[in-house]
Design an enzyme around this catalytic site. Structure first.
Site, PDB file in Angstrom:
ATOM      1  CB  SER A   1      33.781  40.914  29.390  1.00 24.60           C
ATOM      2  OG  SER A   1      33.301  41.810  28.410  1.00 24.60           O
TER       3      SER A   1
ATOM      4  CE1 TYR B   1      32.960  44.562  33.382  1.00 20.07           C
ATOM      5  CE2 TYR B   1      33.145  44.826  30.998  1.00 20.07           C
ATOM      6  CZ  TYR B   1      32.661  44.128  32.098  1.00 20.07           C
ATOM      7  OH  TYR B   1      31.886  43.008  31.914  1.00 20.07           O
TER       8      TYR B   1
END
Length: 314
Positions: A161, A187
């Site tokens: 990501s 994350y």
């Protein structure tokens, strides 16, 4: 193609997974897609199935997996869609999946994940996002190493990501035992680990014919965002310079995964980072595209592999 030549493709951010796989024959190939029952996972699996592959949906929810498999068969005509239980945060579950796998594996798509969750930990005390997004996939891939090597030219797809730009892997405190927990830093760290994993896997396993590339699928509305409010999502879109058009459909979101998994343009190519169906360059300050240099640092990649092995053995 030389090691330094960027991969260029005829596809773009608007391309869909089905467009990317058109003309590619995967008959006789076997693929595993983690998180293949929803979101971009099911569209990745659908495109691989449409090209003729046998696809195993590795999922936590078997009922959802069976429904997805039936839908994929109905839309593609491919009845070689299997469903197997896999909980990436549960190491015995990962070991069970590996133990029951038989024969070669040509494509492993490490797609499943969680995003910006509240602080949660596994029974071992591991931070849940790192445990799920990285350690689970690390254990899965290393456990399936022989199957991947037996395939000849196998590919491991590591879904990362742009959030990896938020944090390197903080080796001194990966699991937030001393620093305050921040869901986005956690994350981001796990998504950096996904890129580093692709770098080191390619270095270690290229002689076995196995390569891995990482990718940013784009912003897609799926259940991945279940821990994030609508207000926060809108704020993130504004900060990234995107509006409503910034969101991709799930079919578009799966396109880069499918490209990395199947395109002949990537034969023998590994350790790179892709977005919008193109190889990305280094991140430029003030942007949210490209890769952070720390995410492709070979020393950090080797260190992460060692730390991951030691963590799983502990």
């Amino acid at each position: 193609m030389t090691a330094s030549t960027p991969v260029s493709t005829p596809f773009s951010r608007e391309s869909t997974a089905m467009e990317v796989v058109r003309g590619i024959d995967l008959t006789g190939r076997r693929a595993v897609v983690t998180g293949g029952a929803s979101g971009i996972g099911v569209e990745t699996a659908r495109a691989l199935a449409a090209a003729g592959a046998e696809v195993t949906l590795a999922v936590r929810n078997l009922d959802a997996g069976q429904q997805a498999a039936a839908d994929i068969t109905e839309t593609t005509g491919n009845d070689r869609i299997l469903v197997a239980p896999l909980d990436l945060a549960d190491q015995p579950s990962v070991a069970g999946f590996v133990r029951t796998w038989d024969g070669p594996l040509h494509i492993l798509v490490d797609n499943a994940g969680i995003m910006a969750s509240p602080e949660m930990r596994t029974p071992q005390g591991w931070e849940m996002q790192f445990a799920t997004n990285h350690l689970g996939h690390f254990a899965l891939a290393t456990g399936l190493h022989r199957a991947l090597a037996a395939a000849g030219g196998a590919r491991v797809v590591s879904v990362s990501s742009a959030a990896h730009l938020r944090s390197p892997v903080v080796f001194d405190d990966i699991h937030f035992t001393r620093r305050p927990y921040d869901p986005w830093e956690a994350y981001g760290q796990s998504k950096t680990a996904n890129v580093l994993f692709a770098v080191e896997l390619t270095r270690r396993w290229a002689d076995d014919g196995i390569t891995s590339n990482a990718l940013m699928p784009g912003a897609i509305r799926t259940n991945l965002q279940r821990y994030i409010s609508e207000e926060e999502l809108n704020r993130m879109r504004a900060q990234s310079g995107g509006g409503a058009a910034y969101w991709k459909s799930t079919e578009q979101g799966a396109a880069t995964s499918v490209l990395v998994a199947t395109s002949p343009l990537l034969d023998g190519i590994g350790g790179r980072y892709f977005e919008d169906c193109q190889e990305a360059g280094p991140n430029q300050p003030g942007t949210r595209t490209g890769y952070a240099p720390y995410a492709r640092d070979p020393e950090a990649a080797e260190r992460l592999w060692t730390v991951s092995e030691e963590t799983l053995r502990a």
